[in-house]
Design a protein around this motif. Structure first.
Motif, short mmCIF file in Angstrom:
data_model
loop_
_atom_site.label_atom_id
_atom_site.label_comp_id
_atom_site.label_asym_id
_atom_site.label_seq_id
_atom_site.Cartn_x
_atom_site.Cartn_y
_atom_site.Cartn_z
N GLY A 1 41.46 32.96 29.71
CA GLY A 1 41.06 33.28 31.08
C GLY A 1 41.30 34.75 31.35
O GLY A 1 41.81 35.47 30.48
N SER A 2 40.90 35.21 32.54
CA SER A 2 41.01 36.64 32.90
C SER A 2 40.54 37.52 31.76
O SER A 2 41.19 38.49 31.39
CB SER A 2 42.45 36.99 33.27
N ASP B 1 31.55 36.69 28.16
CA ASP B 1 32.06 35.82 29.21
C ASP B 1 30.94 35.44 30.17
O ASP B 1 29.83 35.96 30.09
CB ASP B 1 33.20 36.53 29.97
N ILE B 2 31.30 34.55 31.08
CA ILE B 2 30.40 34.11 32.13
C ILE B 2 30.32 35.17 33.23
O ILE B 2 31.35 35.69 33.65
CB ILE B 2 30.98 32.81 32.75
N VAL B 3 29.10 35.46 33.66
CA VAL B 3 28.91 36.33 34.84
C VAL B 3 28.17 35.49 35.88
O VAL B 3 27.09 34.94 35.58
CB VAL B 3 28.07 37.58 34.49
N ARG C 1 30.82 40.07 40.58
CA ARG C 1 31.87 40.74 41.35
C ARG C 1 33.10 41.10 40.50
O ARG C 1 33.64 42.20 40.63
CB ARG C 1 32.28 39.79 42.51
N THR C 2 33.48 40.19 39.61
CA THR C 2 34.67 40.48 38.78
C THR C 2 34.43 41.71 37.92
O THR C 2 35.30 42.58 37.79
CB THR C 2 35.01 39.27 37.87
C1 PRP Z 1 34.89 33.14 35.56
C2 PRP Z 1 34.48 34.10 34.46
C3 PRP Z 1 34.57 35.44 35.13
C4 PRP Z 1 34.21 35.13 36.57
C5 PRP Z 1 32.79 35.53 36.83
O1 PRP Z 1 36.28 33.11 35.61
O2 PRP Z 1 35.32 33.98 33.34
O3 PRP Z 1 35.87 35.95 35.05
O4 PRP Z 1 34.35 33.72 36.75
O5 PRP Z 1 32.41 35.29 38.16
P1 PRP Z 1 31.78 36.44 39.05
O6 PRP Z 1 30.68 37.09 38.27
O7 PRP Z 1 31.24 35.69 40.25
O8 PRP Z 1 32.85 37.41 39.45
P2 PRP Z 1 37.06 31.92 36.28
O9 PRP Z 1 37.09 32.11 37.76
O10 PRP Z 1 36.52 30.62 35.80
O11 PRP Z 1 38.53 32.12 35.77
P3 PRP Z 1 39.12 32.54 34.37
O12 PRP Z 1 39.39 34.01 34.48
O13 PRP Z 1 40.37 31.74 34.26
O14 PRP Z 1 38.16 32.23 33.27
#
Ligand code: PRP
Length: 218
Positions: free
Chosen positions: A143-144, A159-161, A165-166
């Protein structure tokens, strides 16, 4: 009528899937109770729900413990199980992407072996092998993930986008898109035959709610 066991990914995907099943005419009220139970049977016994960690849904479905599952395409790509992926449920839309510092040049090979931090080691390895013919060093995190390039643990991440915002708030950018993702319904291969009637009814009803019946002429 045979009961169908559905593995749901605890959290947002399960809530959305429950909404959809309710719209499709299934009684899911049992899932509204504030409970830490992990197995539920609905009012008329047509559905049994098991509540799994998102990354474990494919395991339950492939083993046959669950007939059907709802999982993110990202999880399915990473796990690569023998399942029938029958429906794109539309919600949970996001993309899997290679991300890194703004302006990072993935094709500058003078950097040496690329270090990639990710929750998706299989997807990452496959992507770099297929698209770049490059073997990369994978750093598996839980995570993070965005933290890794900021502190020098990795060069980039996979990772997932979702909203972006992150990335933005950590001065990172999408470098390349790996795959578009959303929630999918998957079915165990034996269940597809043994519970053909119940499962095809479920798929038909969901398609109608999703507006996918017209495009397929069902
Ligand atoms: C997911 C992913 C990114 C974030 C993306 O994390 O790993 O960190 O969401 O979303 P965004 O584009 O809307 O900002 P998650 O909240 O699942 O937590 P994690 O860091 O524990 O993987």
């Amino acid at each position: 009528m045979k009961s169908i066991t559905i593995a749901l990914a605890k959290g947002r995907l399960a809530d959305k899937a429950t909404e959809l099943l309710t719209q499709a005419g299934y009684d899911c009220r049992v899932l509204q109770e504030d409970s830490r139970k992990l197995i539920f049977t609905n009012g008329d016994g047509s559905l049994r729900f098991i509540m799994a960690k998102p990354a474990d849904v494919p395991t339950y479905v492939e083993s046959g413990v669950a007939d059907v599952g709802v999982a993110g395409k990202d999880t399915l790509l990473e796990d690569n199980r023998n399942l029938f992926e029958v429906l794109d449920l539309g919600f949970g839309a996001c993309r899997l992407a290679v991300c890194g510092p703004i302006g990072f040049d993935l094709d500058d090979y003078s950097r040496g072996k690329l270090r990639v931090a990710t929750k998706y080691p299989n997807v990452s390895r496959r992507y770099f092998a297929a698209e770049k013919h490059e073997a990369v060093e994978i750093i598996k995190l839980n995570g993070s993930i965005e933290l890794a390039p900021l502190v020098g643990l990795s060069d980039v991440i996979v990772d997932i986008v979702e909203s972006g915002r992150t990335l933005k708030e950590n001065k990172l950018d999408v470098l390349e898109t790996v795959a578009a993702c959303s929630a999918r319904m998957v079915v165990n291969q034996a269940s597809m035959k043994l519970k053909a009637e119940e499962i095809s009814t479920l798929i038909r009803r969901l398609r109608r709610v999703l507006g996918q019946d017209k495009e397929r002429g069902v």
